[in-house]
Write a protein that holds these residues in place. Structure first.
Motif, PDB file in Angstrom:
ATOM      1  N   SER A   1      -6.244  -9.817   1.788  1.00 26.14           N
ATOM      2  CA  SER A   1      -5.822  -8.776   2.722  1.00 26.14           C
ATOM      3  C   SER A   1      -6.925  -8.520   3.752  1.00 26.14           C
ATOM      4  O   SER A   1      -8.104  -8.765   3.511  1.00 26.14           O
ATOM      5  CB  SER A   1      -5.522  -7.476   1.963  1.00 26.14           C
TER       6      SER A   1
ATOM      7  N   HIS B   1      -7.800  -5.657   4.540  1.00 26.66           N
ATOM      8  CA  HIS B   1      -8.593  -4.572   3.961  1.00 26.66           C
ATOM      9  C   HIS B   1      -9.782  -5.147   3.192  1.00 26.66           C
ATOM     10  O   HIS B   1     -10.900  -4.639   3.280  1.00 26.66           O
ATOM     11  CB  HIS B   1      -7.719  -3.726   3.032  1.00 26.66           C
TER      12      HIS B   1
ATOM     13  N   ASN C   1      -3.247  -0.683   9.058  1.00 32.76           N
ATOM     14  CA  ASN C   1      -2.143   0.236   8.768  1.00 32.76           C
ATOM     15  C   ASN C   1      -0.815  -0.503   8.603  1.00 32.76           C
ATOM     16  O   ASN C   1      -0.019  -0.173   7.722  1.00 32.76           O
ATOM     17  CB  ASN C   1      -2.026   1.281   9.881  1.00 32.76           C
TER      18      ASN C   1
ATOM     19  N   GLU D   1      -0.435  -3.673   7.707  1.00 29.62           N
ATOM     20  CA  GLU D   1      -0.538  -4.426   6.462  1.00 29.62           C
ATOM     21  C   GLU D   1      -0.247  -3.541   5.255  1.00 29.62           C
ATOM     22  O   GLU D   1       0.519  -3.910   4.354  1.00 29.62           O
ATOM     23  CB  GLU D   1      -1.943  -5.022   6.354  1.00 29.62           C
ATOM     24  N   LYS D   2      -0.829  -2.349   5.246  1.00 29.34           N
ATOM     25  CA  LYS D   2      -0.630  -1.420   4.131  1.00 29.34           C
ATOM     26  C   LYS D   2       0.834  -0.994   4.034  1.00 29.34           C
ATOM     27  O   LYS D   2       1.422  -0.969   2.949  1.00 29.34           O
ATOM     28  CB  LYS D   2      -1.520  -0.188   4.326  1.00 29.34           C
TER      29      LYS D   2
ATOM     30  N   GLU E   1       3.182  -2.073   0.775  1.00 29.91           N
ATOM     31  CA  GLU E   1       3.644  -1.023  -0.128  1.00 29.91           C
ATOM     32  C   GLU E   1       5.152  -0.828  -0.088  1.00 29.91           C
ATOM     33  O   GLU E   1       5.720  -0.204  -0.989  1.00 29.91           O
ATOM     34  CB  GLU E   1       2.921   0.291   0.201  1.00 29.91           C
TER      35      GLU E   1
ATOM     36  N   PHE F   1      -6.487  -2.129  -2.920  1.00 27.71           N
ATOM     37  CA  PHE F   1      -6.327  -1.505  -1.607  1.00 27.71           C
ATOM     38  C   PHE F   1      -4.950  -0.892  -1.344  1.00 27.71           C
ATOM     39  O   PHE F   1      -4.803  -0.112  -0.411  1.00 27.71           O
ATOM     40  CB  PHE F   1      -6.632  -2.532  -0.506  1.00 27.71           C
ATOM     41  N   PHE F   2      -3.954  -1.245  -2.160  1.00 26.69           N
ATOM     42  CA  PHE F   2      -2.609  -0.734  -1.903  1.00 26.69           C
ATOM     43  C   PHE F   2      -2.057   0.000  -3.115  1.00 26.69           C
ATOM     44  O   PHE F   2      -2.428  -0.294  -4.254  1.00 26.69           O
ATOM     45  CB  PHE F   2      -1.663  -1.885  -1.531  1.00 26.69           C
TER      46      PHE F   2
END
Length: 308
Positions: free
Chosen positions: A41, A43, A74, A76-77, A81, A100-101
């Motif tokens: 990721s 992140h 943002n 990607e998250k 999710e 990270f998620f």
């Protein structure tokens, strides 16, 4: 059995999800039923592979670039999710996503890739033990760590060579200059892009190094392993799932990458008598990553997620 019911769309195509049992896309493009994430990721990259100096310079001189990165993070998250099931090639990427998620562990399925069978090669007998590194991105692929480890080995009067694939000639001169300044010109040789990697690279090395800052899987490792080339990988390399330390290869902890890589290279040089058995064991990697194994893994995932 279901090939006639599989349809392909490009990323700009808008279709009705209700017509299909499930949909699959790769990486963070848009929301689907399954998302196959075959890289770490952003992140993870932002936290673990960017230096404090890079962040400092960006904060002062590149506010626009920093906002672009935050926007990507943002997106990607949000996509990760809101996707029901995530597919990843290794435990390393799975742990990344869990860190990270806000994702349930049961919604992440590990799907390692398959590898092609590589024909036997005519291995050259090196007078001097030779390590190999494929470094398309020198820093990210651990090039500097390998060079510093080489310097430490040289200071211990160890005899060795390192063959490095680095096909970016305009960036090569500064790297070669540093190698010369450190007195390593006799130890380190650079190769351009290899059209025939088996005969131009694998046939010339005695041990492969995968020292990347991040490597979701690292196909170069099983390629070398099935040719009987002992391989050193870090704990940030996904292929570590299939490597048992000192049995079919070598794994070093990336928490102290420089020191631990150096120690592994030193161990290999001091224990060449143990490499023959490790070489034979490493060839069995092909049995773990066959096309049939991939098909069975896909079938198991579809059954587990109630789509089959």
């Amino acid at each position: 059995d279901f090939i006639k019911n599989i349809y392909f769309f490009d990323e700009n195509y808008s279709f009705n999800n209700d017509k299909y049992l499930f949909s699959l896309s790769e990486n963070f493009f848009y929301h689907q039923t399954f998302l196959y994430i075959h890289e770490n990721s952003r992140h993870f990259q932002n936290k673990y592979t960017r230096t404090k100096f890079t962040n400092f310079i960006q904060n002062i001189f590149a506010h626009k670039r920093k906002k672009e990165i935050e926007k990507r993070l943002n997106i990607e998250k949000m996509i990760a999710e809101n996707t029901p099931f995530l597919l990843v090639p290794s435990t390393f990427v799975k742990d990344d996503l869990l860190e990270f998620f806000n994702i349930k562990e049961g919604n992440i399925c590990i799907l390692p890739p398959c590898i092609n069978k590589v024909d036997e090669i005519q291995k050259e007998k090196n007078e001097i033990f030779t390590f190999g590194l494929s470094a398309r991105g020198f820093g990210n692929k651990g090039g500097w760590q390998v060079i510093i480890s080489a310097l430490w080995l040289k200071l211990l009067n160890k005899k060795f060579k390192i063959l490095i694939i680095y096909p970016f000639t305009k960036h090569l001169k500064p790297v070669q200059l540093i190698v010369n300044i450190l007195g390593l010109s006799q130890n380190i040789e650079f190769l351009d892009y290899c059209k025939d990697i088996k005969n131009e690279f694998y046939s010339k090395i005695d041990c492969l190094i995968v020292a990347s800052k991040r490597e979701a899987f690292g196909l170069v490792a099983p390629e070398a392993m099935q040719l009987g080339i002992p391989t050193i990988v870090s704990t940030r390399c996904g292929i570590k799932d299939f490597i048992k330390n000192n049995e079919n290869g070598f794994v070093y902890d990336y928490k102290k990458p420089l020191y631990n890589l150096f120690k592994k290279m030193l161990y290999v040089l001091d224990n060449k008598d143990k490499l023959e058995k490790i070489s034979e064991n490493s060839k069995k990697i092909y049995e773990e990553l066959t096309y049939d194994k991939l098909k069975n893994n896909i079938k198991n995932i579809l059954e587990k997620t109630n789509f089959l």
